[in-house]
Design an enzyme around this catalytic site. Structure first.
Site, PDB file in Angstrom:
ATOM      1  N   ARG A 263       0.855  -1.193   0.000  1.00 20.25           N
ATOM      2  CA  ARG A 263       0.000   0.000   0.000  1.00 20.25           C
ATOM      3  C   ARG A 263       0.886   1.236   0.000  1.00 20.25           C
ATOM      4  NH1 ARG A 263      -5.042   2.028   3.674  1.00 20.25           N
ATOM      5  NH2 ARG A 263      -6.005   0.440   2.353  1.00 20.25           N
TER       6      ARG A 263
ATOM      7  N   HIS B  87      -7.677   0.578  -5.990  1.00 16.91           N
ATOM      8  CA  HIS B  87      -7.855  -0.134  -4.714  1.00 16.91           C
ATOM      9  C   HIS B  87      -8.615  -1.445  -4.998  1.00 16.91           C
ATOM     10  CE1 HIS B  87      -7.942  -0.910  -0.559  1.00 16.91           C
ATOM     11  NE2 HIS B  87      -8.751   0.028  -0.111  1.00 16.91           N
TER      12      HIS B  87
ATOM     13  N   GLN C  57     -10.499  -3.707  -2.316  1.00 13.89           N
ATOM     14  CA  GLN C  57     -11.721  -3.116  -1.763  1.00 13.89           C
ATOM     15  C   GLN C  57     -12.919  -3.442  -2.647  1.00 13.89           C
ATOM     16  OE1 GLN C  57     -12.245  -1.101   1.148  1.00 13.89           O
ATOM     17  NE2 GLN C  57     -14.358  -1.555   0.588  1.00 13.89           N
TER      18      GLN C  57
ATOM     19  N   ASP D  93     -17.143   7.953  -0.903  1.00 16.29           N
ATOM     20  CA  ASP D  93     -15.816   7.829  -0.289  1.00 16.29           C
ATOM     21  C   ASP D  93     -15.417   9.213   0.200  1.00 16.29           C
ATOM     22  OD1 ASP D  93     -13.269   6.947   0.456  1.00 16.29           O
ATOM     23  OD2 ASP D  93     -12.465   6.909  -1.593  1.00 16.29           O
TER      24      ASP D  93
ATOM     25  N   CYS E 159     -16.225   2.639   1.704  1.00 15.25           N
ATOM     26  CA  CYS E 159     -15.065   1.759   1.949  1.00 15.25           C
ATOM     27  C   CYS E 159     -14.479   1.976   3.331  1.00 15.25           C
ATOM     28  CB  CYS E 159     -14.015   1.969   0.867  1.00 15.25           C
ATOM     29  SG  CYS E 159     -13.490   3.690   0.707  1.00 15.25           S
TER      30      CYS E 159
ATOM     31  N   ARG F 293     -13.873  -7.605   3.561  1.00 11.60           N
ATOM     32  CA  ARG F 293     -12.468  -7.451   3.162  1.00 11.60           C
ATOM     33  C   ARG F 293     -11.685  -8.694   3.556  1.00 11.60           C
ATOM     34  NH1 ARG F 293     -10.233  -2.591   2.669  1.00 11.60           N
ATOM     35  NH2 ARG F 293      -8.801  -3.760   1.354  1.00 11.60           N
TER      36      ARG F 293
HETATM   37  N1   CP Z   1     -11.110   0.613   3.188  1.00 13.04           N
HETATM   38  C1   CP Z   1      -9.799   0.546   3.508  1.00 13.04           C
HETATM   39  O1   CP Z   1      -8.919   0.254   2.677  1.00 13.04           O
HETATM   40  O2   CP Z   1      -9.548   0.771   4.818  1.00 13.04           O
HETATM   41  P1   CP Z   1      -8.112   0.960   5.489  1.00 13.04           P
HETATM   42  O3   CP Z   1      -7.529   2.245   4.963  1.00 13.04           O
HETATM   43  O4   CP Z   1      -8.385   0.992   6.956  1.00 13.04           O
HETATM   44  O5   CP Z   1      -7.244  -0.217   5.096  1.00 13.04           O
HETATM   45  N1  NVA Z   2      -9.866   7.119  -1.321  1.00 19.86           N
HETATM   46  C1  NVA Z   2      -9.437   6.764   0.019  1.00 19.86           C
HETATM   47  C2  NVA Z   2      -9.700   5.306   0.270  1.00 19.86           C
HETATM   48  C3  NVA Z   2      -9.315   4.825   1.634  1.00 19.86           C
HETATM   49  C4  NVA Z   2      -9.582   3.366   1.830  1.00 19.86           C
HETATM   50  C5  NVA Z   2      -7.974   7.105   0.187  1.00 19.86           C
HETATM   51  O1  NVA Z   2      -7.181   6.824  -0.708  1.00 19.86           O
HETATM   52  O2  NVA Z   2      -7.610   7.670   1.230  1.00 19.86           O
END
Ligand code: CP
Ligand code: NVA
Length: 330
Positions: free
Chosen positions: A108, A135, A138, A231, A272, A317
């Protein structure tokens, strides 16, 4: 079921075909049932998975760690200050080291190029746990959740409101195209997904029968919806844009009126997470002070209301990431 995902990296939703996507969702449901029955078996015994995180995470990190643990694999968490990655050691060198020790690598971070470089040089499956662009894990959980509520993915109507050019906007667009959904975006034109991503999604949709509509009108997008998704308005790494986004996106907040405008009392609310829905967090308090609003992309009553499935999505998830690990490693 011989869907051949063994050894494959998943960097973006389009790395799976329609059939592979359905296979992973079916497997996830099977793992969910087995876990509930207390009869999961260690399908990943002896495997190790590296979990690299350059951004914060609750769900993704825990889903990978718990999925590994309950399937007999070893997860190794490597935070941004724990290893030499990108500072003293290049992505390429790190990839080759980790690839010799681990059976799979989750990453990530920021630039999507980093996860592509990792996948090129690691020699083991790499999973994108979120980059600025995509992502994919997700979306697996989201589709699993939609399927369980709507009954089928084919032409299930999903509306997405808000920042439609972030990793979730992109991933839901392509995921919806792959899955055969009826997907509608309502967002200001400057926050629509990039033209190349829309083109690729349209090409996929032509094959699966998905319908994609990208517009600016909330009512049009949500009418007849089975699910309404939003989101955060400023993703990780773009916190400085929050004021600009609040100005642009206020009309796209998911409120009780927006849910009602679907005309479907069973429409589910999806997110999410994490979500800015109240002022019980530090950020929520800053938002209240700066903009005079409780919550941003969703009101607290919708978030806490009976149509909200956000915590089921979060649980899914675990099962979808477990399925991805089993499909690619076992
Ligand atoms: N939805 C999601 O990816 O959550 P986190 O940022 O907590 O991993
Ligand atoms: N769009 C958000 C998703 C988090 C799971 C971000 O990138 O922060």
């Amino acid at each position: 079921m011989g869907m051949n995902l063994l050894g494959r990296s998943i960097l973006k939703p389009a790395d799976l075909s329609h059939e592979e996507l359905i296979y992973v969702l079916d497997l996830a449901e099977q793992l969910k049932r087995l876990k509930a029955a207390g009869s999961l078996t260690p399908l990943l015994q002896g495997k190790s998975v590296a979990l690299l995180f350059e951004k914060a995470s609750t769900r993704t990190r825990c889903a990978f760690a718990v999925a590994c643990a309950q399937l007999g694999a070893h997860p190794e968490f490597l935070g941004k200050d724990d290893i030499h990655f990108g500072k003293k050691e290049s992505v390429r060198d790190t990839a080759r080291v980790l690839g010799r020790m681990f059976d799979g690598i989750e990453y990530r971070g920021f630039g999507h190029g980093i996860v592509e470089d990792l996948a090129r040089d690691a020699g083991v499956p790499v999973y994108n746990g979120l980059t600025d662009l995509w992502h994919p894990t997700q979306v697996l959980a989201d589709l699993m959740t939609i399927r369980s509520h709507v009954g089928s993915l084919r032409h299930a109507r999903l509306a997405y409101l808000g920042d439609a050019r972030n990793n979730m906007g992109n991933s839901l667009l392509v995921g919806a195209a792959l899955a055969g959904l009826d997907f509608r975006i309502a967002a200001p034109a400057e926050l629509h997904p990039a033209a190349e991503i829309v083109q690729d999604a349209q090409a996929l949709a032509a094959r699966t029968g998905a319908r994609l509509a990208i517009g600016e009108d909330v009512e049009q997008a949500v009418r007849g919806a089975d699910a309404i998704y939003t989101d955060v308005w400023a993703s990780m790494g773009e916190e400085a844009k929050l004021a600009e986004r609040v100005a642009l996106l206020r009309p796209y907040q998911v409120t009780g009126e927006v849910l009602a405008a679907s005309g479907n009392p069973d429409a589910i609310f999806m997110h999410c997470l994490p979500a800015i829905h109240d002022s019980r967090t530090a950020l929520g308090r800053e938002v209240l002070q700066a903009y005079g609003t409780e919550g941003l992309e969703v009101t607290d009553d919708v978030f806490e209301g009976p149509q909200s499935v956000v915590f089921e999505q979060a649980e899914n998830r675990l099962h979808t990431i477990g399925a991805l690990l089993v499909a690619t490693l076992a």
